[in-house]
Design a protein around this motif. Structure first.
Motif, PDB file in Angstrom:
ATOM      1  N   VAL A 121      -4.982  12.082   3.839  1.00 43.85           N
ATOM      2  CA  VAL A 121      -7.053  11.286   4.025  1.00 43.85           C
ATOM      3  C   VAL A 121      -7.221  10.481   3.438  1.00 43.85           C
ATOM      4  CG1 VAL A 121      -9.364  12.123   4.646  1.00 43.85           C
ATOM      5  CG2 VAL A 121      -7.308  13.412   5.031  1.00 43.85           C
ATOM      6  N   ALA A 122      -7.037   9.996   1.890  1.00 47.47           N
ATOM      7  CA  ALA A 122      -6.934   9.221   0.440  1.00 47.47           C
ATOM      8  C   ALA A 122      -6.106   7.658   1.301  1.00 47.47           C
ATOM      9  CB  ALA A 122      -6.789   9.615  -0.583  1.00 47.47           C
ATOM     10  N   GLY A 123      -7.260   7.129   0.810  1.00 43.72           N
ATOM     11  CA  GLY A 123      -6.424   5.723   0.856  1.00 43.72           C
ATOM     12  C   GLY A 123      -6.814   4.759  -0.211  1.00 43.72           C
ATOM     13  N   ASP A 156       0.574  -1.197   0.083  1.00 43.36           N
ATOM     14  CA  ASP A 156      -0.274  -0.308   0.114  1.00 43.36           C
ATOM     15  C   ASP A 156       1.003   1.533  -0.253  1.00 43.36           C
ATOM     16  OD1 ASP A 156      -1.584   2.202   0.347  1.00 43.36           O
ATOM     17  OD2 ASP A 156      -2.453   0.940   2.373  1.00 43.36           O
ATOM     18  N   LEU A 157       1.035   1.711  -1.297  1.00 42.66           N
ATOM     19  CA  LEU A 157       1.743   3.281  -1.074  1.00 42.66           C
ATOM     20  C   LEU A 157       0.813   3.981  -0.846  1.00 42.66           C
ATOM     21  CD1 LEU A 157       3.919   2.511  -4.347  1.00 42.66           C
ATOM     22  CD2 LEU A 157       5.110   2.317  -1.941  1.00 42.66           C
ATOM     23  N   PHE A 158       0.390   4.120  -0.607  1.00 38.60           N
ATOM     24  CA  PHE A 158      -0.587   5.311  -0.462  1.00 38.60           C
ATOM     25  C   PHE A 158      -0.514   5.546   1.174  1.00 38.60           C
ATOM     26  CE2 PHE A 158      -3.130   5.838  -3.834  1.00 38.60           C
ATOM     27  CZ  PHE A 158      -3.640   7.383  -3.963  1.00 38.60           C
ATOM     28  N   GLY A 159      -0.652   4.460   1.967  1.00 40.38           N
ATOM     29  CA  GLY A 159      -0.389   4.541   3.666  1.00 40.38           C
ATOM     30  C   GLY A 159       1.144   4.483   3.566  1.00 40.38           C
ATOM     31  N   GLU A 160       1.997   3.925   2.799  1.00 37.61           N
ATOM     32  CA  GLU A 160       3.264   4.472   2.954  1.00 37.61           C
ATOM     33  C   GLU A 160       4.177   5.870   2.388  1.00 37.61           C
ATOM     34  OE1 GLU A 160       7.456   2.889   3.537  1.00 37.61           O
ATOM     35  OE2 GLU A 160       4.799   1.205   3.094  1.00 37.61           O
ATOM     36  N   MET A 161       3.318   6.377   2.030  1.00 41.71           N
ATOM     37  CA  MET A 161       3.358   7.032   2.042  1.00 41.71           C
ATOM     38  C   MET A 161       2.795   8.448   2.999  1.00 41.71           C
ATOM     39  SD  MET A 161       2.513   8.539  -1.882  1.00 41.71           S
ATOM     40  CE  MET A 161       0.791   8.592  -2.459  1.00 41.71           C
ATOM     41  N   GLN A 196       5.099   7.658 -20.777  1.00 41.57           N
ATOM     42  CA  GLN A 196       3.322   6.802 -20.662  1.00 41.57           C
ATOM     43  C   GLN A 196       2.647   6.957 -20.071  1.00 41.57           C
ATOM     44  OE1 GLN A 196       4.665   2.891 -22.452  1.00 41.57           O
ATOM     45  NE2 GLN A 196       5.401   4.532 -23.760  1.00 41.57           N
ATOM     46  N   ALA A 197       1.331   6.248 -20.007  1.00 37.66           N
ATOM     47  CA  ALA A 197       0.525   6.924 -19.999  1.00 37.66           C
ATOM     48  C   ALA A 197       0.009   5.578 -19.036  1.00 37.66           C
ATOM     49  CB  ALA A 197      -0.844   6.645 -21.233  1.00 37.66           C
ATOM     50  N   ASP A 198       1.183   6.166 -18.008  1.00 35.43           N
ATOM     51  CA  ASP A 198       1.071   5.349 -16.671  1.00 35.43           C
ATOM     52  C   ASP A 198      -0.179   5.879 -15.408  1.00 35.43           C
ATOM     53  OD1 ASP A 198       2.418   3.710 -17.838  1.00 35.43           O
ATOM     54  OD2 ASP A 198       3.741   3.184 -17.010  1.00 35.43           O
ATOM     55  N   LEU A 199      -1.464   6.112 -15.160  1.00 36.56           N
ATOM     56  CA  LEU A 199      -2.623   6.604 -14.544  1.00 36.56           C
ATOM     57  C   LEU A 199      -3.144   6.451 -13.862  1.00 36.56           C
ATOM     58  CD1 LEU A 199      -3.286   8.858 -18.585  1.00 36.56           C
ATOM     59  CD2 LEU A 199      -1.695  10.324 -16.126  1.00 36.56           C
ATOM     60  N   VAL A 200      -3.629   7.024 -12.726  1.00 39.34           N
ATOM     61  CA  VAL A 200      -4.610   6.591 -12.211  1.00 39.34           C
ATOM     62  C   VAL A 200      -5.514   7.502 -11.115  1.00 39.34           C
ATOM     63  CG1 VAL A 200      -4.227   5.640  -9.060  1.00 39.34           C
ATOM     64  CG2 VAL A 200      -2.198   5.286 -10.871  1.00 39.34           C
ATOM     65  N   ALA A 201      -6.666   7.635 -11.206  1.00 44.47           N
ATOM     66  CA  ALA A 201      -8.124   8.174 -11.351  1.00 44.47           C
ATOM     67  C   ALA A 201      -8.533   7.660  -8.977  1.00 44.47           C
ATOM     68  CB  ALA A 201      -9.047   8.028 -11.440  1.00 44.47           C
ATOM     69  N   VAL A 202      -8.311   8.473  -8.438  1.00 42.90           N
ATOM     70  CA  VAL A 202      -8.437   9.039  -7.234  1.00 42.90           C
ATOM     71  C   VAL A 202      -9.602   9.292  -6.813  1.00 42.90           C
ATOM     72  CG1 VAL A 202      -7.943   8.899  -4.030  1.00 42.90           C
ATOM     73  CG2 VAL A 202      -6.354   8.436  -6.141  1.00 42.90           C
ATOM     74  N   ARG A 203     -10.580   8.298  -6.778  1.00 44.02           N
ATOM     75  CA  ARG A 203     -12.631   9.590  -5.819  1.00 44.02           C
ATOM     76  C   ARG A 203     -12.039  10.128  -4.677  1.00 44.02           C
ATOM     77  NH1 ARG A 203     -17.766   7.144  -8.171  1.00 44.02           N
ATOM     78  NH2 ARG A 203     -18.279   9.094  -6.868  1.00 44.02           N
ATOM     79  N   LEU A 204     -12.876  11.406  -4.314  1.00 42.75           N
ATOM     80  CA  LEU A 204     -12.025  12.626  -3.175  1.00 42.75           C
ATOM     81  C   LEU A 204     -13.909  12.764  -2.657  1.00 42.75           C
ATOM     82  CD1 LEU A 204      -9.248  14.272  -3.832  1.00 42.75           C
ATOM     83  CD2 LEU A 204      -9.708  11.943  -2.057  1.00 42.75           C
TER      84      LEU A 204
END
Length: 441
Positions: A397-399, A318-323, A371-379
């Motif tokens: 905040v986000a996970g 979990d890189l969100f947790g790591e950050m 390169q189109a390496d992309l991530v969408a996060v709902r807030l």
């Protein structure tokens, strides 16, 4: 009037965080993709005039950001998640991990562990990883089959394993894997000597020569614990960093992992020679390995990357947790509430990690030509309301459960939380079978 250009994909998001320029948040913009590349990032109204996409994705309450890059993993070890917790590093390795690997390590173990990891990483917004484990041929085939971007390490260690019986065999088999992967669009290779305490001077010298000849990164656990440093002083008369510097490995190709025990002169040397440091804060905390001086490295001009380490010592990808942990612990270590700010941590987990792999010109930021390496996060969840600062919201905040959509090289891998090409029920069933084998072995 110029006719609109036909393209494959336009992603329209409430917010876009390109990472480069640093700390910028764009509102009402679109990322335009054709084939595997980003060709434009521009205001929404302009995008609709200039381009006719075959697919338009509208993300009304999302942040679109670069895919996260996990700069240090042992992904087959997802199958050892929770095997031996609450132990110091060397007891964990010698009494639990290495004996378990001796019983089950093989191609099927590597394949199944990586497939489980790919699913977890994609659902957590990670689009690329830097792998360090055995059977790199199986690793590469598995990552390629699932369209996941990876740097595959060519292992070097002095003792025999099911992958190789001698140093010569490690080199011969590793170089054969490298030759097979030349020019691969998604998979690269590095040398992955395990650590200074498991690799000889002769092997390090050979790696230094080959790394220079082939322009390959060197992915190395280094200065992970105080005991490692003390043992090196006893056995070699110098600290591990000084030893590998003497052997020709301290340069811009070195990916130094952990680095919890550093002097001011060692930090300066990293900056001078272009070394990248991978911060694995949660693994270091759990094993009580020490604390990487991440803010001091950044201030010195060292490229900082972020990794999770393997699931046997973290216990997640979990890189969100790591950050979030990196940002919070970084402030305590530096004694400064402004240290390791949200934008800097996000940059480390994207562009910083990409640069560590030598892929900073390819991934890590949302820029035309990449390169189109992309991530969408709902807030729009109540837990992320209200929103004052978007990047702070992502870090503090986000996970990972809020990651909704993921693209790698322009191909959608996650759509509204649904994985493409991976059977989650089968992954869970295989993981449970491996648990039975490991516990019952």
């Amino acid at each position: 009037m110029t006719e609109p250009q036909a393209v494959d994909l336009s992603i329209e998001a409430r917010w876009i965080v390109p990472v480069e320029p640093h700390g910028v948040v764009l509102e009402g913009h679109a990322v335009v993709v054709d084939g595997d590349r980003i060709i434009d990032l521009l205001p929404l109204a302009d995008a609709r005039m200039r381009y006719v996409p075959r697919e338009r994705v509208e993300l009304g309450e999302h942040v679109l950001m670069p895919g996260l890059v996990n700069a240090h993993v042992h992904n087959p070890m997802t199958l050892m998640r929770g095997l031996a917790d609450d132990l110091p590093l060397m007891r964990w390795l010698k009494e639990h991990v290495w004996p378990a690997e001796a019983r089950v390590l093989g191609p099927e173990f590597v394949r199944d562990g990586i497939e489980l990891a790919i699913a977890e990483m994609i659902r957590g917004g990670t689009t690329c990883c830097n792998e360090n484990y055995f059977f790199p041929d199986v690793q590469a085939a598995t990552y390629r089959r699932h369209g996941f971007r990876a740097m595959v390490g060519l292992p070097v260690i002095e003792f025999p394993t099911p992958w190789a019986a001698s140093p010569d065999e490690y080199f011969d088999k590793g170089l054969a894997v490298h030759d097979d992967l030349r020019g691969d669009a998604l998979i690269g290779t590095s040398f992955a000597p395990h650590a200074p305490y498991t690799v000889s001077d002769a092997s390090f010298e050979r790696i230094a020569l080959l790394s220079d000849q082939l322009d390959l990164p060197v992915h190395l656990h280094l200065h992970e614990t105080a005991d490692e440093v003390a043992d090196s002083l006893r056995d070699h008369g110098v600290r591990p960093f000084a030893r590998i510097k003497r052997l020709g490995l301290v340069n811009e190709r070195l990916i130094a992992v952990h680095m919890t025990q550093l002097t001011g002169s060692e930090i300066a040397d990293c900056a001078t020679h272009g070394v990248s440091v991978v911060h694995n804060v949660e693994s270091n905390l759990k094993l009580v390995s020490g604390l990487c001086p991440a803010e001091a490295l950044l201030r010195a001009g060292v490229n900082l990357a972020i990794g999770t380490d393997g699931c046997a010592s973290n216990n997640d990808l979990d890189l969100f947790g790591e950050m979030r942990t990196a940002a919070l612990v970084g402030k305590i270590v530096a004694g400064d509430a402004a240290a390791l700010g949200a934008a800097s941590v996000l940059r480390a987990a994207t562009l910083g990690s990409a640069r560590a792999l030598g892929w900073g010109d390819r991934i890590g930021s949302i820029e035309a030509g990449k390169q189109a390496d992309l991530v969408a996060v709902r807030l729009d969840d109540l837990e992320t309301q209200p929103i004052y600062q978007v990047i702070s919201q992502l870090i503090y905040v986000a996970g990972r459960h809020q990651v909704s959509d993921v693209w790698i090289a322009g191909r959608r891998k996650l759509a509204a939380r649904g994985l493409d090409g991976l059977d989650t029920a089968d992954l869970v069933a295989r993981a449970r079978r491996w648990r039975e084998r490991i516990v019952g072995a």
